[in-house]
Design a protein around this motif. Structure first.
Motif, PDB file in Angstrom:
ATOM      1  N   GLN A 153       0.818  -1.219   0.000  1.00 43.94           N
ATOM      2  CA  GLN A 153       0.000   0.000   0.000  1.00 43.94           C
ATOM      3  C   GLN A 153       0.851   1.268   0.000  1.00 43.94           C
ATOM      4  N   LYS A 154       2.169   1.065  -0.066  1.00 52.52           N
ATOM      5  CA  LYS A 154       3.053   2.223   0.073  1.00 52.52           C
ATOM      6  C   LYS A 154       2.848   3.231  -1.069  1.00 52.52           C
ATOM      7  N   GLN A 155       2.662   2.712  -2.269  1.00 57.63           N
ATOM      8  CA  GLN A 155       2.476   3.600  -3.412  1.00 57.63           C
ATOM      9  C   GLN A 155       1.181   4.418  -3.263  1.00 57.63           C
ATOM     10  N   HIS A 156       0.153   3.774  -2.745  1.00 67.96           N
ATOM     11  CA  HIS A 156      -1.095   4.510  -2.510  1.00 67.96           C
ATOM     12  C   HIS A 156      -0.881   5.642  -1.509  1.00 67.96           C
ATOM     13  N   LEU A 157      -0.116   5.338  -0.475  1.00 70.50           N
ATOM     14  CA  LEU A 157       0.151   6.350   0.545  1.00 70.50           C
ATOM     15  C   LEU A 157       0.925   7.527  -0.038  1.00 70.50           C
ATOM     16  N   GLU A 158       1.862   7.220  -0.930  1.00 69.01           N
ATOM     17  CA  GLU A 158       2.615   8.290  -1.594  1.00 69.01           C
ATOM     18  C   GLU A 158       1.660   9.210  -2.349  1.00 69.01           C
ATOM     19  N   LEU A 159       0.705   8.611  -3.014  1.00 64.62           N
ATOM     20  CA  LEU A 159      -0.281   9.398  -3.771  1.00 64.62           C
ATOM     21  C   LEU A 159      -1.103  10.271  -2.809  1.00 64.62           C
ATOM     22  N   VAL A 160      -1.491   9.678  -1.689  1.00 64.21           N
ATOM     23  CA  VAL A 160      -2.266  10.444  -0.703  1.00 64.21           C
ATOM     24  C   VAL A 160      -1.457  11.657  -0.248  1.00 64.21           C
ATOM     25  N   ARG A 161      -0.187  11.441  -0.015  1.00 65.48           N
ATOM     26  CA  ARG A 161       0.682  12.550   0.416  1.00 65.48           C
ATOM     27  C   ARG A 161       0.780  13.620  -0.678  1.00 65.48           C
ATOM     28  N   PHE A 175      -4.628  20.050   5.287  1.00 64.49           N
ATOM     29  CA  PHE A 175      -4.484  18.645   5.662  1.00 64.49           C
ATOM     30  C   PHE A 175      -3.174  18.370   6.391  1.00 64.49           C
ATOM     31  N   THR A 176      -3.240  17.479   7.348  1.00 62.40           N
ATOM     32  CA  THR A 176      -2.032  16.883   7.892  1.00 62.40           C
ATOM     33  C   THR A 176      -1.523  15.904   6.831  1.00 62.40           C
ATOM     34  N   VAL A 177      -0.225  15.919   6.558  1.00 61.66           N
ATOM     35  CA  VAL A 177       0.302  15.000   5.543  1.00 61.66           C
ATOM     36  C   VAL A 177       0.707  13.697   6.246  1.00 61.66           C
ATOM     37  N   PRO A 178       0.024  12.584   5.926  1.00 65.15           N
ATOM     38  CA  PRO A 178       0.238  11.345   6.686  1.00 65.15           C
ATOM     39  C   PRO A 178       1.549  10.633   6.329  1.00 65.15           C
ATOM     40  N   VAL A 179       2.054   9.934   7.321  1.00 67.02           N
ATOM     41  CA  VAL A 179       3.313   9.200   7.145  1.00 67.02           C
ATOM     42  C   VAL A 179       3.004   7.704   7.272  1.00 67.02           C
ATOM     43  N   PRO A 180       3.561   6.871   6.384  1.00 68.81           N
ATOM     44  CA  PRO A 180       3.292   5.425   6.520  1.00 68.81           C
ATOM     45  C   PRO A 180       4.116   4.818   7.659  1.00 68.81           C
ATOM     46  N   LEU A 181       3.510   3.909   8.368  1.00 66.80           N
ATOM     47  CA  LEU A 181       4.254   3.136   9.376  1.00 66.80           C
ATOM     48  C   LEU A 181       4.431   1.742   8.794  1.00 66.80           C
ATOM     49  N   ILE A 182       5.655   1.398   8.440  1.00 67.60           N
ATOM     50  CA  ILE A 182       5.871   0.087   7.835  1.00 67.60           C
ATOM     51  C   ILE A 182       6.766  -0.738   8.751  1.00 67.60           C
ATOM     52  N   HIS A 183       6.315  -1.916   9.066  1.00 66.34           N
ATOM     53  CA  HIS A 183       7.085  -2.726  10.004  1.00 66.34           C
ATOM     54  C   HIS A 183       8.125  -3.546   9.268  1.00 66.34           C
ATOM     55  N   LYS A 184       9.264  -3.669   9.945  1.00 64.74           N
ATOM     56  CA  LYS A 184      10.424  -4.229   9.261  1.00 64.74           C
ATOM     57  C   LYS A 184      10.247  -5.706   8.914  1.00 64.74           C
TER      58      LYS A 184
END
Ligand code: TRP
Length: 337
Positions: A153-161, A175-184
């Motif tokens: 979903q990272k690419q979608h999040l980039e688009l949202v940003r 808008f607050t610009v959201p940051v993805p939380l991705i677990h290692k």
């Protein structure tokens, strides 16, 4: 009281059953996050329309999903659990954001490309194309700081940003610009027989996917049949390229035991693949049986599940309106009163 915790938003589609991949990649982290963030957990029924078929009973799937959220430790007194279609503001903002997004941005999305390739473009419903803009509306409506997402979903999040930044540039920081939380580790569990592709609930071959509510027999069999490799002598270690099957199984074991991969590699040293699979299957069955019992308890109480969704939607609507009203005012929509 002013709530100063950062805001976290996430959602899953209620189509089909939740998989071990959904659990490890996303939901597992949600219950832990409730104390540190102000969490909104949404059931994305509008998104599910993009892949609806006549086998889908959305109302039942939605209740299933709420019960699973609760079984996975999400507490409605700490977090807001709600259904996307109950908060109409999502669609309102969706339309507005459509008008701030470009065709080419959506055309680039790998998820759209992969879905489109299977059909021809004129048989693809528009929802599949515009899906990421509804996601943007979901997230931006709540001034979200963080979105825990799998790598897919990272690419979608980039688009949202990008959309948020574009809007903010024109209208002065709405808008607050959201940051993805991705677990290692374990953020992406792969399919059991084809470990180069993601574990998916819609996989045609059910042996690729472990569902959270699978029976023990089925789990044992699926793990037993999971693909490994033919390295001689067989050795258990993590190497996503050369040993994608074994690495995937290690990821699963690591996630459900909370042990580091390096620690598991030591513990499993010298074991045969079949022994490793045995340990994994038994550990997994024990782990999932607790979730299953709790799920059944909640699922049998429809009245309570509806109450949770009702209360959640009231709270979500209040928050959504704050953002939407600001936007209406910036866009110079006429307000009466
Ligand atoms: N697209 C996500 C999925 O298919 C679900 C989703 C909808 C979502 N809206 C979201 C995820 C907002 C994160 C944030 O699984």
């Amino acid at each position: 009281m002013i709530d100063s915790k950062p805001i976290l938003f996430s959602a899953v589609q209620p189509s089909g059953q939740l998989t071990l991949g959904n659990y490890i990649g996303t939901i597992r982290h949600w219950s832990k996050m409730q104390d540190d963030y102000e969490c909104l957990y949404c059931i994305a029924d509008l998104h599910a329309l993009t892949t609806l078929n006549n086998q889908t009973f959305l109302n039942e799937s939605i209740l299933d999903t709420i019960a699973l959220y609760l079984a996975c430790g999400i507490d409605p007194n700490k977090s807001i659990i709600f259904i996307q279609s109950h908060v109409v503001q999502h669609c309102q903002l969706n339309w507005i954001l459509n008008c701030f997004s470009n065709f080419s941005e959506l055309f680039r999305m790998t998820q759209f490309k992969s879905k489109k390739n299977n059909n021809t473009i004129n048989q693809t419903n528009l929802g599949i194309f515009t899906y990421p803009i509804l996601m943007a509306a979901d997230i931006l409506l709540y001034q979200t700081n963080f979105v825990p997402v799998g790598k897919d979903q990272k690419q979608h999040l980039e688009l949202v940003r990008d959309i948020a930044n574009r809007f903010n540039f024109i209208y002065n920081g709405i808008f607050t610009v959201p940051v993805p939380l991705i677990h290692k580790y374990g953020s992406k569990i792969m399919s059991l027989l084809e470990p180069k592709k993601k574990m998916s609930k819609s996989d045609k071959n059910q042996n690729n996917t472990i569902f959270l509510l699978d029976t023990e027999e089925s789990i044992l069999l699926k793990i037993k049949n999971a693909i490994t490799d033919s390295e001689k002598p067989a050795k258990i270690y993590y190497d996503i390229e050369k040993k994608s099957g074994i690495s995937n199984l290690l990821d699963i074991l690591s996630a459900i035991t909370n042990k580091k991969i390096s620690c598991l590699e030591k513990e499993l040293e010298g074991m045969r693949y079949s022994e490793f699979k045995n340990i994994l299957a038994i550990t997994l069955c024990n782990f999932l049986s607790k979730i299953k019992d709790s799920y059944l308890y909640y699922r049998n109480n429809t009245v309570y599940l509806k109450e949770v969704a009702y209360n959640g939607s009231i709270q979500a609507r209040l928050k959504a309106d704050l953002t939407l009203n600001k936007i209406y005012s910036k866009l110079k929509f006429l307000t009466i009163s």
